[in-house]
Each structure stands twice: as C-alpha cells, then as structure tokens.
Design an enzyme around this catalytic site. Structure first.
Site, PDB file in Angstrom:
ATOM      1  N   SER A 168      -4.060  -4.509  -6.854  1.00 32.88           N
ATOM      2  CA  SER A 168      -4.334  -3.435  -5.911  1.00 32.88           C
ATOM      3  C   SER A 168      -4.284  -3.995  -4.502  1.00 32.88           C
ATOM      4  O   SER A 168      -3.567  -4.961  -4.233  1.00 32.88           O
ATOM      5  CB  SER A 168      -5.683  -2.786  -6.219  1.00 32.88           C
ATOM      6  OG  SER A 168      -5.905  -1.670  -5.377  1.00 32.88           O
ATOM      7  N   TYR A 198       0.825   4.750   0.452  1.00 30.46           N
ATOM      8  CA  TYR A 198       0.594   3.463  -0.215  1.00 30.46           C
ATOM      9  C   TYR A 198      -0.862   3.352  -0.660  1.00 30.46           C
ATOM     10  O   TYR A 198      -1.149   2.934  -1.787  1.00 30.46           O
ATOM     11  CB  TYR A 198       0.944   2.325   0.740  1.00 30.46           C
ATOM     12  CG  TYR A 198       0.572   0.949   0.254  1.00 30.46           C
ATOM     13  CD1 TYR A 198       1.304   0.330  -0.762  1.00 30.46           C
ATOM     14  CD2 TYR A 198      -0.505   0.264   0.807  1.00 30.46           C
ATOM     15  CE1 TYR A 198       0.961  -0.942  -1.212  1.00 30.46           C
ATOM     16  CE2 TYR A 198      -0.849  -1.009   0.366  1.00 30.46           C
ATOM     17  CZ  TYR A 198      -0.115  -1.604  -0.643  1.00 30.46           C
ATOM     18  OH  TYR A 198      -0.450  -2.863  -1.091  1.00 30.46           O
ATOM     19  N   LYS A 202      -2.652   2.509  -4.355  1.00 35.06           N
ATOM     20  CA  LYS A 202      -3.516   1.349  -4.591  1.00 35.06           C
ATOM     21  C   LYS A 202      -4.922   1.787  -5.027  1.00 35.06           C
ATOM     22  O   LYS A 202      -5.564   1.089  -5.821  1.00 35.06           O
ATOM     23  CB  LYS A 202      -3.590   0.494  -3.334  1.00 35.06           C
ATOM     24  CG  LYS A 202      -2.275  -0.169  -2.942  1.00 35.06           C
ATOM     25  CD  LYS A 202      -1.878  -1.277  -3.912  1.00 35.06           C
ATOM     26  CE  LYS A 202      -0.851  -0.911  -4.930  1.00 35.06           C
ATOM     27  NZ  LYS A 202      -0.483  -2.033  -5.839  1.00 35.06           N
TER      28      LYS A 202
END
Length: 319
Positions: A168, A198, A202
C-alpha cells in the site's frame, strides 16, 4: 496534508537486515507481482538468497521479466525463479496466470501483491475500471480470490505459515475525505486529481488486507508502506505534479531500504505480526488514517469486489 506527510522520509522503526534475518525458506513457494523492477525485483533477490523452492514472477512483459531474472541470477546463481505472464489490467490474463500457476504447483506459502501504478493519466482497464483502482486493487483481488483455495489448503498443513503481503502507501491518506467512490469506479474519474484516484486504490489495499485477515484467519495478511522510495513510480511522479513542491529526490529511500518492510512482513516471526495490520517501515503499526481502519468500509469493499468478480472461479486443483 499529503505534502506534509511526504516532505521527509517516513519510518524509523525496527532495524532489519534481510541478509541475516530472513530464515531458511526451504520448501517455500512464493508469488510476486511486478517483480521485474523496483521493490518487487529487490524482494525476489533477497528472498532468493534463502533457499526457497521456487519464486514465480508475475508480470506483463516477458522480455523485462527474463532480463530481471538474469540480473538476479548473476548475484544468486541458480536462483529458482520462473516467469508467468500476468496483466493486472486484464482479468482474463489474471485468470490465465492462476491457471498456469496451479498447473505447476499444489501449494503457495507467500503471495506478494507488489505491482502497482501511480499518478497516471485518467483511463480505464480492459475490463472498464478506473485504471489505478482496477490495476492496484481489482486485478490483485481477483488473483487472490483465485489463489485462495491453494493458500487455504497450504495453511491447513502442519507447520505451515501462509502469508499475503499487500503493498500500500501512506498516500492512502489523500482519500481520507473521499473514501472509495464505488459509484464512479467504472468511469475514468477524470475530474478527480490523479493522486486522489491513486489514494483510493491504496486505501483499498489496506482494507482488503484487513478483511482478508478477518475472513481467513489462518492466512496472515498485512499491508505495508515501503516509504518514499526512489523507484520508477516516484521518479515519474516527481517529474510531474510533485515538481511544484520543494520535494528533493535526495529525501527518497533506496530500493534496498524500501523493500525491507515487505520482506519483514513476509518472513519475521509470525507472533510478532498482527493479522490484518498496516505497517510503515519497518514493522511500525498504527500509522493508517482513520478511514483505513473502518471495518464497515472494508466489508463493503469486499462485497463490492466479490460481486464484480463473481464470474471468475478458481481452477480445479491438481490431484
């Protein structure tokens, strides 16, 4: 907020030396996505030094994969590495990769969900998902789903220690207020800043790891942040939108340092690791945003993902 988090190297936790602290991996079967460069390649190199039975490198480009294997074997002669073609933006390719793997192996001890893209232009995967979410979460979720029977079967064996490590990022904090936009995941989300897109991917990596650990407690599953690492992903980002900030490349961690957190998560004593936790480097828990600890959101993500992937089934196990 995110600028403040990224303005200095993150993580001054456990001192960890992979060469001396990774135990003997005799008999272990390992899968690493995105292992032809950066953190994935470094992870394979370090693991190769400790006698695994075989490491499978799952990437899209065969030529780059073969070059990476050659590089690693120049340092670790006869490192047992095999290439399997896998394009995370194409769920049929993921399905084919799992079929290839299960035709060769009946066990899986360690699954590194390492591959990813970052700060890319708006776009869609081949299956119509927002490109970063589709690559970083959906592709990896299908890979895990189809490998779960093998992982679970291995976890039932006496003395087994099965792990899933999800890469992550502290960048997940940029989705603190947006969370995961479930109703927009099948669009390009072009009106949303690329780093927010993004960030939700994550965030999904962390939540997916938490829920996998809750549903399959015999499998140790954690998510990790590698630090701000001098990889191709960060260099690409720095040459673009981050260039407007006073962010020095000299502040980036080396790839060797950046791989330590995921190597620790995959090989440290199991009792030293909390199942489902998110770790910043090295071995530091509790660093996630409050949104990343929302188990109701983790459950919603799991159910959404299962519905999206319901047409895919694990291949029949070898006799």
């Amino acid at each position: 907020m995110l600028y403040g988090l990224l303005d200095k190297p993150l993580g001054r936790g456990l001192r960890y030396d992979p060469d001396t602290e990774i135990p003997d991996l005799n008999g272990k079967i390992i899968v690493v996505t995105g292992g032809n460069a950066g953190l994935g390649k470094e992870t394979i190199l370090r693991l190769s030094k400790h006698n695994p039975k075989r490491i499978y490198l799952l990437v899209r480009n065969q030529n780059k994969s073969e070059a990476a294997i050659k590089d690693i074997q120049s340092i670790v002669p006869n490192a047992p590495i095999s290439f399997i073609q896998c394009d995370l933006t194409d769920l049929k390719s993921v399905e084919s990769a799992v079929r290839d793997f299960t035709s060769k192996e009946q066990r899986l001890d360690m699954l590194y969900l390492n591959a990813g893209i970052m700060a890319t232009p708006a776009g869609l995967t081949k299956d119509g998902y927002e490109i970063q979410f589709g690559t970083n979460h959906v592709g990896h979720a299908l890979l895990t789903k189809l490998l779960l029977p093998t992982l679970s079967r291995t976890a039932e064996e006496p003395g087994s220690d099965v792990r899933v490590i999800c890469l992550s990022s502290i960048g997940h904090a940029a989705a603190l207020f947006t969370g995961i936009c479930f109703d927009k995941l099948k669009t390009e989300m072009s009106w949303t800043p690329t780093m927010v897109r993004y960030a939700q991917s994550k965030l999904a990596n962390i939540l997916f790891a938490r829920e996998l650990a809750r549903r399959y407690p015999k499998i140790l599953c954690v998510s990790v942040h590698p630090g701000a690492v001098n990889t191709e992903l960060y260099r690409s980002m720095l040459s673009g939108w981050m260039s407007s900030f006073n962010f020095s490349k000299q502040l980036l961690e080396t790839i060797e340092s950046g791989a330590k957190n995921q190597l620790w998560a995959g090989t440290a004593n199991r009792e030293d690791i909390t199942n489902g936790e998110y770790y910043t480097p090295v071995a530091m828990s509790g660093g996630g945003s409050w949104k990343s600890q929302d188990m109701a959101l983790a459950s919603k993500l799991w159910e959404w993902t299962e519905k999206e992937l319901e047409g895919y089934a694990a291949p029949t196990a070898l006799p």
